[in-house]
Design a protein around this motif. Structure first.
Motif, PDB file in Angstrom:
ATOM      1  N   PRO A   6       0.802  -1.214   0.000  1.00 42.64           N
ATOM      2  CA  PRO A   6       0.000   0.000   0.000  1.00 42.64           C
ATOM      3  C   PRO A   6       0.833   1.261   0.000  1.00 42.64           C
ATOM      4  N   ARG A 130      -3.255   2.619  -7.157  1.00 44.38           N
ATOM      5  CA  ARG A 130      -4.632   2.267  -6.803  1.00 44.38           C
ATOM      6  C   ARG A 130      -5.552   2.417  -8.007  1.00 44.38           C
ATOM      7  N   ASP A 134      -7.810  -0.426  -9.926  1.00 44.56           N
ATOM      8  CA  ASP A 134      -9.252  -0.285 -10.168  1.00 44.56           C
ATOM      9  C   ASP A 134      -9.588  -0.498 -11.643  1.00 44.56           C
ATOM     10  N   ASP A 220      -7.253  -5.925   3.030  1.00 44.66           N
ATOM     11  CA  ASP A 220      -6.086  -5.812   2.154  1.00 44.66           C
ATOM     12  C   ASP A 220      -6.214  -6.730   0.942  1.00 44.66           C
ATOM     13  N   ASP A 223      -8.218  -5.246  -1.765  1.00 44.65           N
ATOM     14  CA  ASP A 223      -7.532  -4.179  -2.496  1.00 44.65           C
ATOM     15  C   ASP A 223      -6.553  -4.720  -3.532  1.00 44.65           C
ATOM     16  N   TYR A 224      -5.935  -5.863  -3.243  1.00 42.82           N
ATOM     17  CA  TYR A 224      -4.873  -6.367  -4.121  1.00 42.82           C
ATOM     18  C   TYR A 224      -5.209  -7.653  -4.854  1.00 42.82           C
TER      19      TYR A 224
END
Length: 229
Positions: A6, A130, A134, A220, A223-224
């Protein structure tokens, strides 16, 4: 393979930004450029700025040398000894003062060694990654076949598409799964085993529940991780 993260940590650097470095060099060169006449003021300004005992003592010493030189200057034409002493004192102010200033300039202009840490650039870099994740995740949802061709989420394979650090939980090998935040080799092996039994996952929440991962990892992972079917 580079683990997605991050943020990208930075450590204090020995180099200063160009503007601050130029200012520090100009400050340190003033004693020499002014033949010593600016030396007391150069150190006094730094002492007022940094409130350093070393700088205060140095300022007092250079003020004393400067005052003694000013006392002897009127006698220069009358006394050879006065002229010699003035030359020596000017050497101390100009050359010694300049060398002293260059030695301590980093402590004056960057006392904590943090001037080269550019947090704004780090923030922008993280925001860009980020956004890349997306966009790659949206592409994978709308066109899984294209996502597989682009090797989105496959850091174990050569590729040109930048997905911002995604890992395809449904296809990546265990060593790539360990690039996910908090996923140990043991958890990666468990994910691979459950994946083979169930045929894959649809979301980070399902992955955590079915594979029995610690709940703290779910955020997390969302997000990944990408789940290409």
């Amino acid at each position: 393979m580079n683990a997605p993260a991050p943020y990208e940590p930075r450590v204090p650097s020995d180099s200063m930004p160009p503007g601050r470095a130029a200012l520090s060099v100009t400050w340190a060169a003033l004693p020499f450029l002014t033949l010593g006449y600016a030396t007391p003021f150069t150190f006094a300004a730094a002492a007022l700025w940094r409130r350093s005992a070393h700088l205060l003592v140095s300022t007092a010493a250079y003020v004393g040398v400067f005052a003694l030189m000013m006392v002897l200057v009127p006698d220069m034409g009358k006394d050879d000894g006065a002229e010699r002493y003035v030359g020596m004192l000017m050497f101390v102010l100009a050359v010694v003062g300049c060398a002293h200033a260059f030695i301590i300039r980093r402590r004056v202009f960057d006392p904590h060694g943090l001037s080269a840490v550019d947090n704004e650039a780090v923030v922008e870099r993280v925001k860009r990654r980020r956004l890349l994740r997306d966009k790659a995740r949206a592409l994978a949802e709308s066109d899984p076949g294209l996502a597989r061709e682009l090797r989105i989420g496959r850091p174990d394979l050569p590729r040109q598409y930048n997905d911002g650090g995604l890992v395809d939980v449904n296809h990546a090998p265990p060593e790539a799964l360990t690039l996910l935040p908090g996923v140990t080799p043991e958890l990666a092996a468990r994910i691979e085993r459950v994946r083979a039994e169930t045929g894959g996952f649809m979301s980070a929440e399902e992955l955590s529940a079915v594979a029995g991962l610690p709940p703290s990892l779910t955020g997390d992972l969302a997000d990944y991780a990408v789940f290409i079917r």
